[in-house]
Motif scaffolding. Structure first.
Motif, mmCIF file in Angstrom:
data_model
loop_
_atom_site.group_PDB
_atom_site.id
_atom_site.type_symbol
_atom_site.label_atom_id
_atom_site.label_comp_id
_atom_site.label_asym_id
_atom_site.label_seq_id
_atom_site.Cartn_x
_atom_site.Cartn_y
_atom_site.Cartn_z
ATOM 1 N N HIS A 45 0.854 -1.088 0.122
ATOM 2 C CA HIS A 45 -0.167 -0.050 -0.068
ATOM 3 C C HIS A 45 0.779 1.364 -0.066
ATOM 4 O O HIS A 45 1.876 1.284 0.769
ATOM 5 C CB HIS A 45 -0.829 0.046 1.198
ATOM 6 C CG HIS A 45 -1.864 -1.076 1.323
ATOM 7 N ND1 HIS A 45 -2.450 -1.438 2.267
ATOM 8 C CD2 HIS A 45 -2.153 -2.038 0.229
ATOM 9 C CE1 HIS A 45 -3.338 -2.609 2.302
ATOM 10 N NE2 HIS A 45 -3.081 -2.773 0.733
ATOM 11 N N TYR A 46 0.518 2.240 -0.829
ATOM 12 C CA TYR A 46 1.503 3.535 -0.787
ATOM 13 C C TYR A 46 0.750 4.259 0.184
ATOM 14 O O TYR A 46 0.127 5.491 -0.234
ATOM 15 C CB TYR A 46 1.394 4.055 -2.300
ATOM 16 C CG TYR A 46 1.896 3.139 -3.168
ATOM 17 C CD1 TYR A 46 3.442 3.107 -3.332
ATOM 18 C CD2 TYR A 46 1.220 2.179 -3.938
ATOM 19 C CE1 TYR A 46 3.753 2.266 -4.131
ATOM 20 C CE2 TYR A 46 1.956 1.144 -4.587
ATOM 21 C CZ TYR A 46 3.197 1.348 -4.886
ATOM 22 O OH TYR A 46 3.724 0.496 -5.925
ATOM 23 N N GLU A 47 0.758 3.986 1.371
ATOM 24 C CA GLU A 47 0.398 4.904 2.534
ATOM 25 C C GLU A 47 1.352 5.160 3.683
ATOM 26 O O GLU A 47 2.377 4.172 3.746
ATOM 27 C CB GLU A 47 -0.955 4.017 3.086
ATOM 28 C CG GLU A 47 -1.953 3.946 2.407
ATOM 29 C CD GLU A 47 -3.026 2.894 2.833
ATOM 30 O OE1 GLU A 47 -2.975 2.315 3.664
ATOM 31 O OE2 GLU A 47 -3.818 2.410 1.934
ATOM 32 N N GLU A 48 1.498 6.131 4.194
ATOM 33 C CA GLU A 48 2.399 6.405 5.326
ATOM 34 C C GLU A 48 2.176 5.709 6.547
ATOM 35 O O GLU A 48 1.273 5.159 6.778
ATOM 36 C CB GLU A 48 2.578 7.894 5.269
ATOM 37 C CG GLU A 48 3.121 8.763 4.199
ATOM 38 C CD GLU A 48 3.653 10.047 4.653
ATOM 39 O OE1 GLU A 48 4.711 10.221 5.066
ATOM 40 O OE2 GLU A 48 2.725 10.937 4.243
ATOM 41 N N SER A 49 3.400 5.542 7.328
ATOM 42 C CA SER A 49 3.250 4.711 8.371
ATOM 43 C C SER A 49 2.110 5.035 9.359
ATOM 44 O O SER A 49 1.729 6.434 9.412
ATOM 45 C CB SER A 49 4.719 4.957 9.327
ATOM 46 O OG SER A 49 4.444 4.517 10.565
ATOM 47 N N LYS A 51 2.243 4.881 12.433
ATOM 48 C CA LYS A 51 2.793 5.453 13.624
ATOM 49 C C LYS A 51 3.216 6.954 13.214
ATOM 50 O O LYS A 51 3.774 7.114 12.205
ATOM 51 C CB LYS A 51 4.208 4.727 14.039
ATOM 52 C CG LYS A 51 3.746 3.356 14.905
ATOM 53 C CD LYS A 51 5.150 2.756 14.811
ATOM 54 C CE LYS A 51 5.372 1.997 16.340
ATOM 55 N NZ LYS A 51 6.723 1.271 16.388
ATOM 56 N N LYS A 53 4.313 10.832 15.155
ATOM 57 C CA LYS A 53 4.723 11.844 16.274
ATOM 58 C C LYS A 53 3.555 12.694 16.576
ATOM 59 O O LYS A 53 3.044 13.451 15.731
ATOM 60 C CB LYS A 53 6.083 12.405 16.257
ATOM 61 C CG LYS A 53 7.085 11.472 16.109
ATOM 62 C CD LYS A 53 8.215 12.072 16.143
ATOM 63 C CE LYS A 53 9.432 11.224 15.764
ATOM 64 N NZ LYS A 53 10.775 11.878 15.364
#
Lengths: 157, 470, 516
Positions: A45-49, A51, A53
């Protein structure tokens, strides 16, 4: 043709050849279809982590609620600690807003209490709580991929 | 009854198809990285401290790992094999399971930075050869960086002050070399510098095909090209005029530094560059930055085999005694057409008038107190014909019959426009009279060499006509 | 039926579901009789493009070698695999290259899929040319099939266009520089307008280049256009012309066959003949409606005893060839990866910057004269090909390979002479150069008019004219010309592919290329 000898009991050799040939063709067709359907399922998937901050604990003084808009998340802070509740309604994915008694979804009227439990409307389940950890440098990290039991509040130095 | 021929053809083709679709599926389902992930899981299960940890390890899924970095426009899949990179339990494991060395990941978590932003290599690839990108047959321009050059990646986000103290000293030392070896005498960076060599902007982001790899020994990579080119420019580019004399270690430093010249810029949120006041640049640093590569100490002029001409000794007292600031300024600003000397004015190589003044002050710091005795060229009535007779006997030996100097000749080329037009004849006459100590040019005015002032004036007037005689 | 309740009727219908559905689907009952086997053909949308009966000659493998069919099946494979690639591909200069990489690395079976798409696309070129040669040498462009041959030429252009536009989509170095070369081929009429000094008023080359690139240099606009051509415009035209191509074959009475067809031993092993004489379709009839049709197209009432029912004979043969094609493509794609080079870089040309292999023959001609190699000679070749059926109108020997003994001799002679002369011209050019190497100031117009490519074409035409004069037959002239055309396509392509290196210089092998 006339030279073909028929085995009265069972299949002729040619029938077997035909069966095998068409069987192979059908099997091939099925494997192509299966492979084709498999191709549609993405392996990555081209999705950011999940997790991310959210800043230091002192940014969340006791008694505050902050909405992290780009992550659709509420960060609460009370005397028992800091906790994260999603803002995504569990009915069909609209974004809920806070009210004095909890959360209200504007789309189809789902209602949640302050802990995120369903108290009205069509939502099938309550709003999940997410894990919060602290980095070595003191920043808090929310893991939206990991649910924790409702009522899990974190106290950070 | 169906045709046996076509049935057999159908059966045979069908069987071949099934066989190969099976092979292809098998190949698809057993990529290199699955083996590593399975081994990693085994290691975790075996070394688990308690049952809970063992159970957790058992539940690790073997699947395609990917870090998607929208900001950096990168996708890194290195953790398909380097799966233990952020696991402290793997500190002593073997590669590829080993934890990342040092404490770099503390401030550079892989899920925000990925891997290739520092290490290069092909992040999208999922097998070792293509991910490391080594070898021209992988068609990847940025193969994984050797550790000795890796500090260049730090400079994408960090300033030199930080680098100096926190593990970027190779970049800092390389930068110093770059400043002090006169690289910008020939190479433009950001629009400032000489024109003899190629501009260096973005050189670290250039594809491999940009570099003529023909003579490179070993792997054909940008960093190998750079290093070997510093050790011996002409071994890599046969007709190169580059004058560079570096040790092995210095070559590595400079390579590290030059690789920081990239065209890609990381987003602001990643950068940690503090404001650093601009370095005060004095005449000496300017001399080192722009001049030293050719003029070296500037005390003696010698014939240079690389540039195929005599490099004048510009800090020689005899020269300075003769050349006033105006003359120097003119030479520096306009350069010397027909030679390697670039025009340094702000519209050409990009030095400001202030910088040129600083340079002149530095060059002339050892100028003798008393000025040269005036020659008074303007007062002589000159006779170029007589000058030619004298020139052919006294000067042609070194400067060539037509004044063009040439290969092996000791003297400089007199037909260049600076000698012909821009320099004051007075200056030329004094040079002939007083000679240029530290060079083969003798003082012709002294007794024994026997040219009268009238002779010298005639010669100078003849020399000024040399360019017209084709 | 009256005593049945509604519910029992419903139950009955439920039990009969399979049979009633099949009957409605096939419209012809169970396929036991000739009647039902015939009706399945003309009652089915997809099958009706074929005749109810098929001539034995059509099913003889050594007559057609299945070449046209293979080309069509490759097209089917190419379309299906292309649609699957479109799921993940994205036509932008930033993303295209990365998307191809992702297809290779993380899409399930993506590498294989891309290989299948690439190789079946290029396979279309090979089998299309072989099919064209088969149709030509069996004289199948005659007797009402003239226009279908012209459609075939159009299809050829479309197939080349599809391959070429697909070559540009990965946006790697190969793609970018091929795009640029093609753009400059399109621009090459400028060579003529420049020589005439009229470019500033009438820049037809520059105009078409701008249409193609969407600007003056290759970039995002060009990629968008090429993508549109590749996935929409060219396939649409290909579908239309392909449908007409097939439809006309049907209207022309199926494939060609000799007027005097004689069965040979073994023919019957490719077919199963009609089960009984008499029946609904007696052997003396082809099929009903066509007897009423006028005109000279269908092969009504001719040679009926040598026809068999298409179901199952023809369909089995087609299925077998399809399976063969599929298996062949899969095996090739399993072992050979489609190339992907470095990301496109407008500043650093590949040296040599080569077009895809099927255009390297043109690129060789292009190295003599851009206009002649890019527009003049290919235009002439396509025109010549399209006109063959109208300039050779002899109607004998249709359906026979090389017509007759004389035809075989003419073809062999053309093959041998053509090979020698063509290679001779190349040897001359490689060793001695051409006008500009001898007289550097020679006007461009002279080179455009007199260059090795033109000389070769002139030789082909002269040779076939000579053959026509000697044999008194236009068909023989056509055989000589077409043979030489094929020979030179192969030789020029091999020259450009294997023997041209950096700076388009001659090398015996790629291992001698200087390393950049």
């Amino acid at each position: 043709m006339s030279s073909e000898t028929l085995d009265k009991e069972g299949v002729t050799r040619r029938d077997f050849l035909g069966l095998a040939a068409f069987g192979a063709a059908i099997f091939s067709a099925l494997s192509v279809i299966a492979g084709t359907l498999r191709i549609f399922k993405p392996n990555v998937h081209y999705e950011e982590s999940k997790k991310f901050k959210i800043g230091k604990p002192e940014n969340f003084p006791e008694g505050t609620v902050r909405k992290i808009d780009e992550r659709n998340l509420f960060i609460f802070s009370d005397s028992d600690g800091i906790y994260a509740i999603t803002a995504v309604c569990q009915h069909l994915g609209c974004i809920v807003y806070t009210t004095e008694w909890g959360f209200q979804c504007p789309c189809h009227g789902s209602k949640y209490d302050k802990e995120g439990n369903v108290i009205g409307g069509p939502a099938p389940r309550g709003l999940p709580w997410f894990e919060i950890t602290q980095n070595v440098d003191g920043t808090l990290v929310v893991n939206a991929g990991k649910e924790v039991p409702k009522g899990t509040k974190y106290i950070f130095a | 009854m169906l045709s046996r021929f076509y049935l057999s053809l159908l059966l045979l083709s069908g069987l071949v198809f099934i066989a190969f679709i099976t092979l292809a599926t098998y190949r698809e389902l057993t990529p290199e990285w699955k083996k590593y992930q399975a081994e990693y899981r085994e290691m975790l299960i075996k070394n688990a401290k308690d049952e809970a940890a063992r159970e957790k390890a058992r539940r690790i899924k073997i699947e395609q790992q990917q870090i998607y970095l929208a900001g950096l426009k990168r996708v890194d899949r290195c953790m398909n094999c380097h799966i233990g990179v952020d696991n402290p339990l793997m500190a002593d494991a073997k590669v590829p399971f080993k934890q990342h060395s040092g404490d770099y990941l503390k401030n550079h978590p892989p899920d925000k930075f990925g891997c290739t932003i520092c290490h290069n290599g092909q992040g999208r690839a999922t097998n070792k050869k293509e991910a490391h990108g080594k070898g021209r047959d992988t068609h990847w321009d940025f193969p994984i960086l050797p550790f000795k050059y890796i500090q260049n990646s730090c400079a994408q986000c960090h300033d030199y002050e930080t680098l100096r103290h926190k593990g970027g000293e190779m970049v800092v030392k390389g930068e110093r070399l770059f400043r002090e070896k006169g690289c910008k005498g020939c190479h433009k960076v950001n629009g400032i510098g000489g024109d003899l060599g190629k501009a260096l902007d973005g050189i670290g982001s250039q594809p491999i095909a940009y570099f003529p790899m023909r003579h490179v020994v070993g792997e054909q990579t940008t960093y190998n090209w750079l290093k070997q080119h510093y050790l011996d420019p002409r071994a890599i580019v046969p007709d190169s005029e580059m004058r560079v004399f570096l040790t092995e270690e210095e070559s590595d430093l400079l390579t590290t530094y030059i690789l920081t010249f990239r065209t890609t810029e990381v987003p602001r949120e990643y950068r940690r560059i503090r404001y650093v006041p601009e370095r005060r640049v004095d005449g000496e640093s300017l001399y080192k930055m722009y001049c030293i590569a050719c003029h070296s100490t500037g005390k003696v002029s010698v014939y240079d085999e690389i540039l195929k001409r005599t490099i004048p000794a510009i800090m020689n007292p005899a020269f300075l005694k003769n050349a006033d600031d105006g003359t120097l300024r003119k030479i520096i600003k306009e350069g010397r057409k027909g030679t390697q000397m670039t025009a340094w004015k702000s519209t050409a190589a990009g030095l400001t008038d202030g910088e040129i003044n600083k340079l002149i002050r530095y060059i002339t710091r050892e100028r003798p107190d008393e000025a040269a005795e005036p020659f008074g060229f303007a007062e002589f009535k000159t006779d170029p014909k007589h000058g030619k007779e004298l020139y052919d006997v006294r000067c042609a030996l070194c400067h060539g019959e037509k004044g063009k100097g040439g290969k092996g000749a000791l003297g400089i080329n007199l037909t260049n426009p600076v000698v012909q037009k821009e320099l004051d004849p007075e200056f030329l006459a004094r040079t002939v009279r007083d000679g240029r100590s530290g060079t083969p040019m003798p003082p012709f005015g002294e007794e024994g060499l026997g040219l009268s002032d009238q002779d010298i004036a005639d010669i100078v007037s003849y020399v000024r006509t040399l360019a017209q005689k084709k | 039926m009256g005593d049945m309740s509604g519910l029992s009727k419903f139950k009955e219908n439920l039990l009969n579901l399979k049979n009633s559905f099949l009957a409605s689907f096939l419209r012809s009952g169970r396929l036991t009789s000739d009647k039902s086997k015939a009706s399945v053909m003309f009652n089915n949308f997809f099958l009706h493009i074929q005749g109810v009966k098929t001539h034995i000659n059509t099913l003889r493998p050594t007559y057609t070698f299945g070449l046209g069919l293979i080309t069509f099946f490759l097209f089917v494979i190419v379309v299906l695999s292309g649609v699957l690639l479109m799921i993940y591909y994205h036509p932008s200069v930033e993303e295209a290259y990365n998307k191809i990489k992702d297809i290779i690395y993380v899409v399930f079976g993506g590498r294989l899929l891309r290989n299948i798409h690439k190789w079946s696309g290029e396979g279309m070129i090979v089998f299309m040319i072989l099919h064209m040669a088969r149709v030509f040498y069996t004289g199948s462009y005659k007797k009402g099939r003239e226009f279908n041959w012209v459609i075939g030429v159009v299809l050829m252009i479309l197939v080349f266009g599809l391959n070429l536009s697909g070559y540009m989509l990965p946006w790697d170095q190969l793609a970018y520089w091929a795009l640029l070369i093609v753009a400059n081929i399109i621009q090459s009429p400028k060579e003529i307008t420049d020589s005439l000094g009229i470019t500033q008023y009438f820049d037809i080359g520059g105009f078409f280049k701008e249409l193609f690139l969407g600007g003056t240099v290759a970039g995002q606009e060009s990629l968008t256009r090429v993508y549109l051509l590749h996935v929409w415009l060219l396939p649409l035209f290909l579908f239309i012309f392909l449908a007409v191509h097939f439809w006309r074959i049907r209207k022309d009475g199926g494939l060609t066959k000799p007027d005097e067809f004689e069965r040979v031993e073994g023919d019957l092993s490719y077919v199963s003949p009609p089960e009984k004489k008499g029946g609904l379709f007696p052997t003396y009839k082809t099929y009903g409606l066509m007897e009423l049709a006028h005109g000279r197209t269908p092969a009504v009432d001719k040679d009926v005893e040598n026809t068999v029912l298409s179901w199952p004979n023809l369909l089995l043969a087609e299925l077998a060839v399809f399976m063969l094609t599929l298996a062949g493509v899969l095996v090739y794609a399993y072992y050979v990866d489609a190339p992907l080079k470095e990301l496109a870089n407008p500043l650093i040309p590949e040296n040599p910057a080569k077009a895809p292999w099927y255009f390297l023959g043109l690129q060789e001609l292009l190295s003599y004269s851009a206009f002649m190699g890019g527009v003049g000679l290919p235009g002439l070749a396509l025109l010549g090909l399209a006109l063959i059926p109208y300039l050779d109108r002899e109607q004998e020997y249709v359906g026979i390979w090389f017509s007759n003994r004389q035809g075989r001799i003419v073809a062999l002679q053309a093959f041998v002479v053509g090979t020698i002369v063509n290679i001779g011209i190349l040897v001359f050019v490689v060793n001695l150069g051409w006008f500009r190497d001898w007289w550097p100031n020679v006007p461009q117009m002279l080179i455009t008019l007199v260059n090795p490519g033109n000389i070769w074409v002139a030789f082909m035409i002269a040779w076939s004219a000579m053959v026509m004069k000697r044999t008194g037959s236009t068909r023989m002239g056509a055989i000589a010309l077409f043979t030489m055309f094929l020979v030179s396509y192969v030789i020029f392509t091999a020259m450009g592919t294997y023997f041209r290196g950096p700076n388009w210089e001659f090398f015996w092998s790629k291992s001698q290329w200087p390393i950049h």
